[in-house]
Design an enzyme around this catalytic site. Structure first.
Site, PDB file in Angstrom:
ATOM      1  N   SER A  93      25.041   8.914 -61.198  1.00  0.00           N
ATOM      2  CA  SER A  93      25.428  10.132 -61.903  1.00  0.00           C
ATOM      3  C   SER A  93      26.125   9.804 -63.220  1.00  0.00           C
ATOM      4  O   SER A  93      25.563   9.094 -64.048  1.00  0.00           O
ATOM      5  CB  SER A  93      26.301  10.993 -60.985  1.00  0.00           C
ATOM      6  OG  SER A  93      26.452  12.288 -61.488  1.00  0.00           O
ATOM      7  N   ASP A 193      17.636  17.274 -56.231  1.00  0.00           N
ATOM      8  CA  ASP A 193      18.995  16.971 -56.683  1.00  0.00           C
ATOM      9  C   ASP A 193      19.631  18.283 -57.119  1.00  0.00           C
ATOM     10  O   ASP A 193      19.138  18.935 -58.039  1.00  0.00           O
ATOM     11  CB  ASP A 193      18.923  15.976 -57.847  1.00  0.00           C
ATOM     12  CG  ASP A 193      20.280  15.487 -58.319  1.00  0.00           C
ATOM     13  OD1 ASP A 193      21.262  16.241 -58.217  1.00  0.00           O
ATOM     14  OD2 ASP A 193      20.353  14.346 -58.829  1.00  0.00           O
ATOM     15  N   HIS A 223      21.684  14.311 -54.433  1.00  0.00           N
ATOM     16  CA  HIS A 223      22.269  13.655 -55.605  1.00  0.00           C
ATOM     17  C   HIS A 223      22.991  12.344 -55.281  1.00  0.00           C
ATOM     18  O   HIS A 223      22.779  11.328 -55.941  1.00  0.00           O
ATOM     19  CB  HIS A 223      23.235  14.621 -56.304  1.00  0.00           C
ATOM     20  CG  HIS A 223      23.834  14.042 -57.545  1.00  0.00           C
ATOM     21  ND1 HIS A 223      23.077  13.716 -58.653  1.00  0.00           N
ATOM     22  CD2 HIS A 223      25.123  13.710 -57.853  1.00  0.00           C
ATOM     23  CE1 HIS A 223      23.865  13.223 -59.592  1.00  0.00           C
ATOM     24  NE2 HIS A 223      25.103  13.198 -59.130  1.00  0.00           N
TER      25      HIS A 223
END
Length: 246
Positions: A93, A193, A223
């Protein structure tokens, strides 16, 4: 300032190949522990720093910005580079965003591993963020997007808006310089996601200057894929990628 149990930085000493991993926004090294331990078990030296403002209380995150987070990653990299002859960087991320910034600033890195990285977002609410951050300190959190039952990410349940705004500024800086990035890249993205849209990784692929990019799709994770059903695939592909660059 008390660090939450389980949020501590991770340090594993191994051989002459180092791997620097970076956790995501509002999260902690806990989300990277399985990955770090797998890499350590493969003989690598691994570091996962705790980014400033994270792993304590969400209000602490609002007192920081991307320069603080990136500075901590730089310090961890420089310590690792003094110890190891070869260093790779990876992240999940926003950790992937910061690792990409590091690769842009440290072209001696041997390669870059990105899991559901954030480079862009199409949420229209972001347009109000520059003003909203002065009116509301935080909104609902972004953590815990995991498909696997019973797995909990150690992260804030609030999204501090000053910090979020700073992150969006970094998106633009990193994306602008992507054509100059020439390192080998392993990109792993989830088909489903709920935090980062496909626009993000598509932006990366459209702009990155590297001709050596391996893109692997994760079909059974959300995610936080490093803690999800495809975690073992991520770990194995990371080792394969590192060994190909030796």
């Amino acid at each position: 300032m008390t660090i939450l149990p389980g949020a501590d930085p991770i340090s594993i000493d191994g051989g002459d190949i180092g791997v620097l991993l970076c956790h995501g926004y509002s999260s902690t090294p806990q989300s990277m522990r399985g990955w770090a331990e797998h890499l350590g078990g493969s003989g690598y030296t691994v570091r996962v720093p705790l980014l400033p403002g994270m792993g304590t209380h969400w209000k602490d995150l609002n007192a920081t910005g991307w320069h603080d987070w990136y500075g901590e990653l730089e310090r961890a990299h420089d310590e690792l580079a003094r110890r190891c002859g070869t260093v790779f960087a990876g992240g999940l991320s926003m950790g992937g965003l910061l690792a990409t910034k590091l690769a842009q600033e440290r072209p001696a890195l041997a390669g870059l591993i990105l899991v559901n990285p954030i480079f862009a977002h199409n949420n229209p609410a972001l347009l109000a963020l520059p003003l909203l951050r002065h009116l509301v300190p935080a909104l609902g959190g972004l953590a815990g997007d995991i498909k696997k039952p019973g797995v909990v990410e150690l992260a804030y349940d609030r999204n501090p808006l000053h910090a979020m705004y700073s992150q969006t500024r970094l998106w633009k800086i990193v994306v602008e310089d992507l054509p100059h990035l020439r390192l080998p890249v392993l990109l792993l993205t989830s088909t489903e996601d709920h935090v980062v849209p496909a626009l993000s990784w598509r932006t990366f692929l459209d702009r990155v200057g590297s001709t050596d990019v391996t893109h692997i799709v994760l079909h059974d994770s959300y995610h936080v894929a490093t803690m999800d059903n495809d975690a073992e695939l991520i770990f194995a592909e990371s080792v394969d990628f590192i060994e190909r660059q030796r």
